[in-house]
Write an enzyme that holds these catalytic residues in place. Sequence first.
Site, PDB file in Angstrom:
ATOM      1  N   THR A 148       0.860  -1.192   0.000  1.00 59.18           N
ATOM      2  CA  THR A 148       0.000   0.000   0.000  1.00 59.18           C
ATOM      3  C   THR A 148       0.893   1.239   0.000  1.00 59.18           C
ATOM      4  O   THR A 148       1.332   1.680  -1.041  1.00 59.18           O
ATOM      5  CB  THR A 148      -0.977  -0.006   1.194  1.00 59.18           C
ATOM      6  N   LYS A 174       4.253  -7.055   3.849  1.00 61.17           N
ATOM      7  CA  LYS A 174       3.988  -5.648   3.564  1.00 61.17           C
ATOM      8  C   LYS A 174       3.753  -4.935   4.875  1.00 61.17           C
ATOM      9  O   LYS A 174       3.288  -5.513   5.870  1.00 61.17           O
ATOM     10  CB  LYS A 174       2.800  -5.470   2.625  1.00 61.17           C
ATOM     11  N   THR A 185      -0.430  -1.406   8.984  1.00 59.75           N
ATOM     12  CA  THR A 185      -1.071  -2.661   8.655  1.00 59.75           C
ATOM     13  C   THR A 185       0.016  -3.593   8.172  1.00 59.75           C
ATOM     14  O   THR A 185       0.709  -3.271   7.220  1.00 59.75           O
ATOM     15  CB  THR A 185      -2.100  -2.470   7.548  1.00 59.75           C
ATOM     16  N   GLU A 271       6.720   4.573   7.398  1.00 52.94           N
ATOM     17  CA  GLU A 271       6.275   5.804   6.740  1.00 52.94           C
ATOM     18  C   GLU A 271       7.065   7.014   7.235  1.00 52.94           C
ATOM     19  O   GLU A 271       7.036   7.358   8.414  1.00 52.94           O
ATOM     20  CB  GLU A 271       4.780   6.022   6.987  1.00 52.94           C
ATOM     21  N   ASN A 398       0.217  10.630   6.803  1.00 51.18           N
ATOM     22  CA  ASN A 398      -1.017  10.186   7.445  1.00 51.18           C
ATOM     23  C   ASN A 398      -2.059  11.288   7.544  1.00 51.18           C
ATOM     24  O   ASN A 398      -3.251  11.007   7.672  1.00 51.18           O
ATOM     25  CB  ASN A 398      -0.681   9.603   8.815  1.00 51.18           C
ATOM     26  N   THR A 403      -6.782  11.602   1.128  1.00 47.35           N
ATOM     27  CA  THR A 403      -6.958  12.681   0.134  1.00 47.35           C
ATOM     28  C   THR A 403      -5.864  12.684  -0.905  1.00 47.35           C
ATOM     29  O   THR A 403      -5.895  13.451  -1.830  1.00 47.35           O
ATOM     30  CB  THR A 403      -6.978  14.048   0.849  1.00 47.35           C
TER      31      THR A 403
END
Length: 403
Positions: A148, A174, A185, A271, A398, A403
């Site tokens: 993702t 992942k 996740t 991230e 995040n 969006t």
Amino acid sequence: MLKNITHVRGFTCWGAHMGIKSKRRDLALIYSEVPASAAAVFTKNVVCAEPVKLSRKHIKNGKAQAFVINSGNANACTGKKGMEGAVAMANTTAKELKIPVESVLVASTGLIGEPFPTEKVLNGIRESVTKLSSREIAGSLAANAILTTDTFAKEGFTSFKVDGIEINMGGIAKGSGMIHPNMGTMLAFIVSDIAITPKLLDEALRTAVDKSFNMITVDGDTSTNDMVGIMCNGKAGNEEITEKDANYDLFLANLEKLCSHLAKLIISDGEGSTKLIEYRTEGAKTEEDARKVVRTVSNSNLVKTAIFGSDPNWGRIIAAAGRAGVDFDPEQLDLYIGTKMNNLIPVLEKSQPIDGIRKKLDKVMESSNIIILIDLNQGKSEAVGWGSDFSYEYVRINAEYTT
């Protein structure tokens, strides 16, 4: 190209683009030519995705023959239609492969609460079945199809010998954000050609997960979709492992190694992360105590932000250890920080700061790989875990996720 899951006897796979994501592949299928011993662990979040609910039922008999995973949509908090979609995934996979539906484990990852695109997923399954392959590229396509916000595919492979017979084991994973597995996740799928009973496989997987995937953190959030699954199809031809003997120990050691490798890849891709931190606790009374300290310190936002800023603020580390819920004498605590285990810098000895230590730590804190070792000096148990730092980029990613 490095070896991957396609180098495990009797397994084929594929990764397809079905249109949930605009460009990247978003459907992975992994298939065993014969029924396999299987095990899986799932998120402990009481709010869990529909595929988690279904796969929990299917794994109860300890057998499986296929993993099917979609990305781009978590199929979580999607109600009746979401469960219908998960069931359709399993049914279609079973029909196309001509295997029992209970032999199919399903998983999803992506945005929570969005309507599940069932028809797109089913079309992707049908396409993938026709393209199943044991070529190396097929393994990499499957690894890419489950991503993702990840920036790279996470693959691993190991081999070892049992009674002179070569055993192969490969996996894909992942995870980048929402990582604080508690079985984020995060998903991982492992295959091996070893013969082992489902009962022992289940125990081995839980042990390996506790020492690897359950010892990593990016942001402290446990996902609705976390899952680690494994299939062992016995195609290597070894005598089936039925008890905890030397062969079981060898299998477990290699499973732990592979899981730890995949877990560290997840953290290195956290991230917005700029650093990979290894947290170690030694001298604890119990292994559980050691794990609690590692998980509490590694999950501290104050520790994460200090490391991102290359700030040698070791007081935050000690403060986090003190609230881990572990009974220890703080006057006996030692702290070391460095980039290599054989060259750690002592920061505290028996809770006493070493003179001039902050200047020595400045260069260390600028490194992209940092080791933090806490010795409680209370016993002989230890634990290790991994975490990322907490950057401006994490907040941006995040803040803009939907969006």
